[in-house]
Scaffold this active site. Structure first.
Site, PDB file in Angstrom:
ATOM      1  N   CYS A   9       0.871  -1.185   0.000  1.00 23.67           N
ATOM      2  CA  CYS A   9       0.000   0.000   0.000  1.00 23.67           C
ATOM      3  C   CYS A   9       0.903   1.229   0.000  1.00 23.67           C
ATOM      4  CB  CYS A   9      -0.979  -0.020   1.170  1.00 23.67           C
ATOM      5  SG  CYS A   9      -0.193   0.001   2.805  1.00 23.67           S
ATOM      6  N   ASN A  12       2.330   1.344   4.365  1.00 22.59           N
ATOM      7  CA  ASN A  12       2.628   0.049   5.009  1.00 22.59           C
ATOM      8  C   ASN A  12       2.342   0.063   6.510  1.00 22.59           C
ATOM      9  OD1 ASN A  12       5.537  -2.151   5.466  1.00 22.59           O
ATOM     10  ND2 ASN A  12       3.425  -2.733   5.081  1.00 22.59           N
ATOM     11  N   SER A  16      -1.795  -2.676   3.944  1.00 21.71           N
ATOM     12  CA  SER A  16      -1.001  -3.865   3.574  1.00 21.71           C
ATOM     13  C   SER A  16      -0.649  -4.746   4.781  1.00 21.71           C
ATOM     14  CB  SER A  16       0.231  -3.501   2.736  1.00 21.71           C
ATOM     15  OG  SER A  16       1.098  -2.646   3.425  1.00 21.71           O
ATOM     16  N   ASP A 124      -8.296   3.873   1.332  1.00 24.87           N
ATOM     17  CA  ASP A 124      -7.316   4.244   2.354  1.00 24.87           C
ATOM     18  C   ASP A 124      -8.047   4.706   3.616  1.00 24.87           C
ATOM     19  OD1 ASP A 124      -5.309   5.307   3.877  1.00 24.87           O
ATOM     20  OD2 ASP A 124      -4.418   6.484   2.259  1.00 24.87           O
TER      21      ASP A 124
END
Ligand code: 4NP
Length: 153
Positions: A9, A12, A16, A124
């Site tokens: 991502c 991190n 992810s 996100d």
């Protein structure tokens, strides 16, 4: 060849690490021998543990991720991992841009593995509230389950 999967991502620290945790859980459940890691396209959080809200949602779902440490994607990742799995479309575009000429990893989006969600991004959750992390966890599990099943075959 044993598969090796890297989830990527931006930072991190949110998406992810959750994809990594969900995928580890699923691989263990299926008895799939696989190397797993996660990284970020950005390095601002290198060395940091996952965001506390990500740690909390993982813990609520039975996984401890407090020992994970964020790191930035490296050129070598494109040769070491068989699969590099981006969490959103920007991450995928960035990965394609920085991939070395001799990259061997197969690049995809996490939700490409999920029927009906091909090409979709995992949103996100960083600037949102804690509830956003429950959605991230659900997306991470959905992708991880489909991807793990695919690798078993
Ligand atoms: P992630 O979320 O990419 O899911 O880890 C973010 C974490 C940090 C930032 C952005 C997104 N940041 O701008 O610091």
């Amino acid at each position: 060849m044993k598969p090796a999967v890297l989830f990527v991502c931006l930072g991190n620290i949110c998406r992810s690490p959750l994809a990594e945790a969900a995928f580890r859980q699923e691989a263990e459940r299926l008895g799939l021998a696989v190397e797993v890691d996660s990284a970020g396209t950005g390095g601002w959080h290198a060395g940091d543990p996952p965001d506390s809200r990500a740690q909390a949602v993982a813990r609520r779902n039975g996984v401890e991720i407090g020992h994970y440490q964020a790191r930035k994607v490296t050129p070598d990742d494109f040769r070491r991992f068989t699969h590099i799995v981006a969490l959103d479309r920007d991450n995928l575009a960035d990965l394609k841009r920085i991939a070395p000429a001799d990259a061997t990893a197969e690049l995809s989006l996490l939700l490409d593995a999920v029927e009906g969600r091909v090409g979709k991004s995992v949103a996100d959750p960083y600037y949102g509230d804690a509830a956003g992390f429950d959605i991230t966890w659900r997306d991470a599990v959905a992708g991880a389950q489909c991807l793990a099943r695919r690798l078993v075959r």
